[in-house]
Design a protein around this motif. Structure first.
Motif, PDB file in Angstrom:
ATOM      1  N   CYS A  86       0.837  -1.200   0.000  1.00  0.00           N
ATOM      2  CA  CYS A  86       0.000   0.000   0.000  1.00  0.00           C
ATOM      3  C   CYS A  86       0.871   1.249   0.000  1.00  0.00           C
ATOM      4  N   PHE A  87       0.397   2.285  -0.659  1.00  0.00           N
ATOM      5  CA  PHE A  87       1.169   3.523  -0.768  1.00  0.00           C
ATOM      6  C   PHE A  87       1.458   4.134   0.598  1.00  0.00           C
ATOM      7  N   ASN A  88       0.486   4.070   1.503  1.00  0.00           N
ATOM      8  CA  ASN A  88       0.719   4.591   2.844  1.00  0.00           C
ATOM      9  C   ASN A  88      -0.060   3.767   3.868  1.00  0.00           C
ATOM     10  N   ASP A  89       0.142   4.064   5.127  1.00  0.00           N
ATOM     11  CA  ASP A  89      -0.513   3.311   6.196  1.00  0.00           C
ATOM     12  C   ASP A  89      -2.023   3.505   6.207  1.00  0.00           C
ATOM     13  N   MET A  90      -2.478   4.679   5.777  1.00  0.00           N
ATOM     14  CA  MET A  90      -3.915   4.939   5.793  1.00  0.00           C
ATOM     15  C   MET A  90      -4.646   4.028   4.818  1.00  0.00           C
ATOM     16  N   VAL A  91      -4.121   3.886   3.615  1.00  0.00           N
ATOM     17  CA  VAL A  91      -4.721   2.965   2.641  1.00  0.00           C
ATOM     18  C   VAL A  91      -4.693   1.542   3.199  1.00  0.00           C
ATOM     19  N   ALA A  92      -3.574   1.161   3.799  1.00  0.00           N
ATOM     20  CA  ALA A  92      -3.437  -0.190   4.356  1.00  0.00           C
ATOM     21  C   ALA A  92      -4.460  -0.450   5.457  1.00  0.00           C
ATOM     22  N   ALA A 135      -1.065 -10.974   3.099  1.00  0.00           N
ATOM     23  CA  ALA A 135      -0.032 -10.096   3.666  1.00  0.00           C
ATOM     24  C   ALA A 135      -0.266  -8.672   3.177  1.00  0.00           C
ATOM     25  N   ILE A 136      -0.272  -7.734   4.110  1.00  0.00           N
ATOM     26  CA  ILE A 136      -0.460  -6.324   3.748  1.00  0.00           C
ATOM     27  C   ILE A 136       0.621  -5.499   4.431  1.00  0.00           C
ATOM     28  N   ILE A 137       1.250  -4.635   3.640  1.00  0.00           N
ATOM     29  CA  ILE A 137       2.301  -3.776   4.172  1.00  0.00           C
ATOM     30  C   ILE A 137       1.994  -2.332   3.808  1.00  0.00           C
ATOM     31  N   GLY A 138       2.177  -1.438   4.755  1.00  0.00           N
ATOM     32  CA  GLY A 138       1.931  -0.022   4.519  1.00  0.00           C
ATOM     33  C   GLY A 138       3.225   0.741   4.294  1.00  0.00           C
ATOM     34  N   TYR A 139       3.132   2.058   4.478  1.00  0.00           N
ATOM     35  CA  TYR A 139       4.318   2.913   4.307  1.00  0.00           C
ATOM     36  C   TYR A 139       4.133   4.155   5.164  1.00  0.00           C
ATOM     37  N   ASP A 140       5.172   4.559   5.873  1.00  0.00           N
ATOM     38  CA  ASP A 140       5.282   5.770   6.702  1.00  0.00           C
ATOM     39  C   ASP A 140       5.456   5.456   8.180  1.00  0.00           C
ATOM     40  N   ASP A 141       4.995   4.283   8.642  1.00  0.00           N
ATOM     41  CA  ASP A 141       5.063   3.949  10.063  1.00  0.00           C
ATOM     42  C   ASP A 141       4.449   5.062  10.900  1.00  0.00           C
ATOM     43  N   ALA A 142       3.183   5.372  10.585  1.00  0.00           N
ATOM     44  CA  ALA A 142       2.456   6.430  11.293  1.00  0.00           C
ATOM     45  C   ALA A 142       2.233   6.029  12.742  1.00  0.00           C
ATOM     46  N   LEU A 143       1.766   6.980  13.531  1.00  0.00           N
ATOM     47  CA  LEU A 143       1.719   6.824  14.979  1.00  0.00           C
ATOM     48  C   LEU A 143       0.905   5.628  15.457  1.00  0.00           C
ATOM     49  N   ASP A 144      -0.144   5.232  14.714  1.00  0.00           N
ATOM     50  CA  ASP A 144      -1.003   4.136  15.173  1.00  0.00           C
ATOM     51  C   ASP A 144      -0.667   2.792  14.534  1.00  0.00           C
ATOM     52  N   ALA A 145       0.397   2.724  13.746  1.00  0.00           N
ATOM     53  CA  ALA A 145       0.722   1.480  13.043  1.00  0.00           C
ATOM     54  C   ALA A 145       1.058   0.353  14.013  1.00  0.00           C
ATOM     55  N   ALA A 146       1.766   0.658  15.085  1.00  0.00           N
ATOM     56  CA  ALA A 146       2.211  -0.373  16.028  1.00  0.00           C
ATOM     57  C   ALA A 146       1.095  -0.841  16.949  1.00  0.00           C
ATOM     58  N   THR A 147       0.086   0.010  17.191  1.00  0.00           N
ATOM     59  CA  THR A 147      -0.956  -0.322  18.160  1.00  0.00           C
ATOM     60  C   THR A 147      -2.238  -0.832  17.517  1.00  0.00           C
ATOM     61  N   ALA A 148      -2.306  -0.813  16.184  1.00  0.00           N
ATOM     62  CA  ALA A 148      -3.504  -1.293  15.493  1.00  0.00           C
ATOM     63  C   ALA A 148      -3.625  -2.808  15.643  1.00  0.00           C
ATOM     64  N   PRO A 195      -4.684  -6.022  13.238  1.00  0.00           N
ATOM     65  CA  PRO A 195      -3.323  -6.431  13.617  1.00  0.00           C
ATOM     66  C   PRO A 195      -2.355  -5.254  13.501  1.00  0.00           C
ATOM     67  N   SER A 196      -1.243  -5.348  14.192  1.00  0.00           N
ATOM     68  CA  SER A 196      -0.223  -4.307  14.045  1.00  0.00           C
ATOM     69  C   SER A 196       0.282  -4.330  12.605  1.00  0.00           C
ATOM     70  N   LEU A 197       0.606  -3.148  12.110  1.00  0.00           N
ATOM     71  CA  LEU A 197       0.866  -2.984  10.675  1.00  0.00           C
ATOM     72  C   LEU A 197       2.352  -3.039  10.335  1.00  0.00           C
ATOM     73  N   SER A 198       2.708  -3.973   9.453  1.00  0.00           N
ATOM     74  CA  SER A 198       4.042  -3.950   8.856  1.00  0.00           C
ATOM     75  C   SER A 198       4.105  -2.741   7.936  1.00  0.00           C
ATOM     76  N   THR A 199       5.220  -2.030   7.981  1.00  0.00           N
ATOM     77  CA  THR A 199       5.284  -0.773   7.249  1.00  0.00           C
ATOM     78  C   THR A 199       6.733  -0.357   7.053  1.00  0.00           C
ATOM     79  N   VAL A 200       6.927   0.752   6.392  1.00  0.00           N
ATOM     80  CA  VAL A 200       8.259   1.313   6.183  1.00  0.00           C
ATOM     81  C   VAL A 200       8.357   2.614   6.974  1.00  0.00           C
ATOM     82  N   ASN A 201       9.292   2.679   7.903  1.00  0.00           N
ATOM     83  CA  ASN A 201       9.500   3.906   8.656  1.00  0.00           C
ATOM     84  C   ASN A 201      10.220   4.908   7.770  1.00  0.00           C
ATOM     85  N   ASN A 202       9.608   6.081   7.621  1.00  0.00           N
ATOM     86  CA  ASN A 202      10.120   7.059   6.664  1.00  0.00           C
ATOM     87  C   ASN A 202      10.729   8.284   7.333  1.00  0.00           C
ATOM     88  N   GLY A 203      11.029   8.191   8.625  1.00  0.00           N
ATOM     89  CA  GLY A 203      11.757   9.261   9.302  1.00  0.00           C
ATOM     90  C   GLY A 203      11.002  10.557   9.452  1.00  0.00           C
TER      91      GLY A 203
END
Length: 363
Positions: A272-278, A297-310, A312-320
Motif C-alpha cells: 500500500c502507498f501509505n498506512d492509511m490505505v493499508a 499479507a499487507i504492508i503499509g508505508y510511513d510507520d504512522a503513529l497508530d501502526a504499532a498499536t492497530a 493487527p499491528s501494521l508492517s510498514t516502512v518507517n520514513n523518518g
C-alpha cells in the motif's frame, strides 16, 4: 430684515457655495486597496509589483506601475521597509493534515521552530494547487519568514523559484519538484518500497498488488518504481499485477477491497502507498472474513503513529517523519538567519518494520 442681517445671509450663502464648489476638487488619499480594486488584483500583488518583485509577472508589474502613475499614487518606501521586517511566522503546507504521518512531522517542526520563537501557520491544500497558491499569497501578505512545503500535484518549478528569487526561505518536504531550486528533505521512497516488496517476495509471495499513490507526485512515482524494480529482479512481471493508483486515504483503502476480491487469482500480498490505505483495506477485508497476516499479507508505508498499536499491528516502512520535520525546520531557520545551508538535499534512509499484518510475530 435689516441690512446687517441681509449682508450676514449673503456671506453665509456665499461661504456655502464656495465650500460646495471646492468639495469635488478634494482628493482622498489613494491607497493600495484602491489600486487593487481598479485592477482586480490583491493588495499583495500591487505591493509586490511596485517593489519590482519577481513573484509578479512582468506584464502585471508594468500594468500596475502604469495605473499607479496615472492615478498619482506615491509608493511609500518607508512603510515598505517596515513591511519586510521579521514576522516570526513560518507557513507549513501539506496535502493531508489528517494523515498521522504529517502530525508527526508537524510536531517536530513546531518543536524546532518554537525553540526559536517562530509561530507555525498550517495549510491543508488537499493537492489543489490553487489552494496552495492562495496560502502562499496570504503568507506574503503576513510577511512570513519562511515556507515549509509538501508541494501539491501540478506545482511548477517556476513558482517555487520565484519565491526563492524573491528571498523567501523555502524548504520542500516529502515530495520533490524537478527543477525547483529550493532545498528538500524527504525519504528515499524508491529504496523504501524496494525493501518492502523484497520482504514480501522473500516470504514466498509472487502475486503482489500495489494500491495508491498520486502519479503526479514524486512520492507516488518513486514508491511505484520501487515496487516495479523489486518484482522485476525476482522475475515477476509488474504488468501482470494489480496496480491501482490515486488512492490516498483510509476510505480509499476500504473501497479498494472490491478490486482485490474481484481479481483472479486474488493477490496473496498487497503493498500500500501509505498506512492509511493499508488500514482501510485491512478493515474492509475483515468484513469479508479475511484476516491480514493470516490470509493475506499487507504492508503499509510511513510507520504512522497508530501502526504499532492497530489490530493487527501494521508492517510498514518507517520514513523518518520526526527527522524530516526537524531537519526542514533547521533549514528554514538557517535561511532566515542568512546562514549557509550545509546540504540542499537531505534524503532520509527508510527502514522496514515487520509486524503482524505480514505474518510477523504476534504480541
Amino acid at each position: 430684515m435689516d441690512d446687517h442681517g441681509s449682508r450676514r445671509k449673503d456671506r453665509t450663502s456665499s461661504g456655502h457655495r464656495h465650500a460646495t464648489a471646492e468639495a469635488p476638487n478634494r482628493r482622498k488619499r489613494l491607497t493600495l486597496s484602491h489600486l487593487a480594486e481598479r485592477l482586480g488584483v490583491s493588495t499583495a500583488t500591487i505591493s509586490l509589483a511596485l517593489r519590482n518583485s519577481p513573484l509578479v509577472a512582468q506584464a502585471t508589474r508594468e500594468r500596475v506601475k502604469r495605473e499607479a502613475e496615472a492615478a498619482g499614487y506615491i509608493y511609500n518606501r518607508s512603510a515598505a521597509a517596515l513591511r519586510t521586517a521579521r514576522s516570526n511566522v513560518v507557513g507549513v503546507a501539506v496535502h493531508d493534515i489528517l494523515n498521522p504521518y504529517f502530525a508527526e512531522i508537524f510536531g517536530a517542526l513546531e518543536d524546532t521552530l518554537g525553540a526559536s520563537d517562530q509561530i507555525v501557520f498550517i495549510c491543508n491544500h488537499r493537492d489543489d494547487v490553487e489552494r496552495q497558491r492562495t496560502f502562499v499569497q496570504a503568507l506574503l501578505q503576513h510577511r512570513a519568514d519562511g515556507l515549509v512545503l509538501c508541494p501539491s500535484v501540478d506545482t511548477s518549478p517556476a513558482e517555487i523559484n520565484r519565491l526563492v528569487d524573491a528571498g523567501l526561505p523555502v524548504t520542500l518536504i516529502c515530495r520533490d519538484v524537478e527543477g525547483a531550486r529550493a532545498p528538500v528533505v524527504r525519504g528515499d521512497d524508491i529504496a523504501g518500497a524496494l525493501e518492502a516488496v523484497r520482504h514480501l517476495i522473500a516470504a514466498g509471495h509472487r502475486d503482489i498488488a500495489f494500491l495508491g499513490g498520486r502519479r503526479g507526485s514524486s512520492t507516488g512515482r518513486d514508491r511505484h518504481e520501487g515496487w516495479v524494480r523489486a518484482l522485476r529482479e525476482a522475475g515477476i512481471d509488474p504488468d501482470a499485477q494489480l496496480y491501482e493508483p490515486e488512492l490516498m486515504t483510509r476510505a480509499h483503502g476500504f473501497a479498494a477491497v472490491d478490486l482485490l476480491l474481484a481479481r483472479e487469482p486474488r493477490p496473496s500480498a498487497v503493498m500500500c502507498f501509505n498506512d492509511m490505505v493499508a488500514r482501510g483495506l485491512i478493515e474492509a477485508l475483515r468484513r469479508h472474513g479475511i484476516e491480514a497476516g493470516r490470509d493475506i499479507a499487507i504492508i503499509g508505508y510511513d510507520d504512522a503513529l497508530d501502526a504499532a498499536t492497530a489490530t493487527p499491528s501494521l508492517s510498514t516502512v518507517n520514513n523518518g517523519a520526526a527527522e524530516i520535520g526537524a531537519r526542514a525546520a533547521a533549514m528554514i531557520l538557517a535561511q532566515v538567519a542568512g546562514a549557509p545551508i550545509t546540504a540542499d538535499r537531505v534524503i532520509i534512509a527508510p527502514h522496514l518494520v515487520e509486524r503482524e499484518s505480514t505474518g510477523g510475530r504476534r504480541r
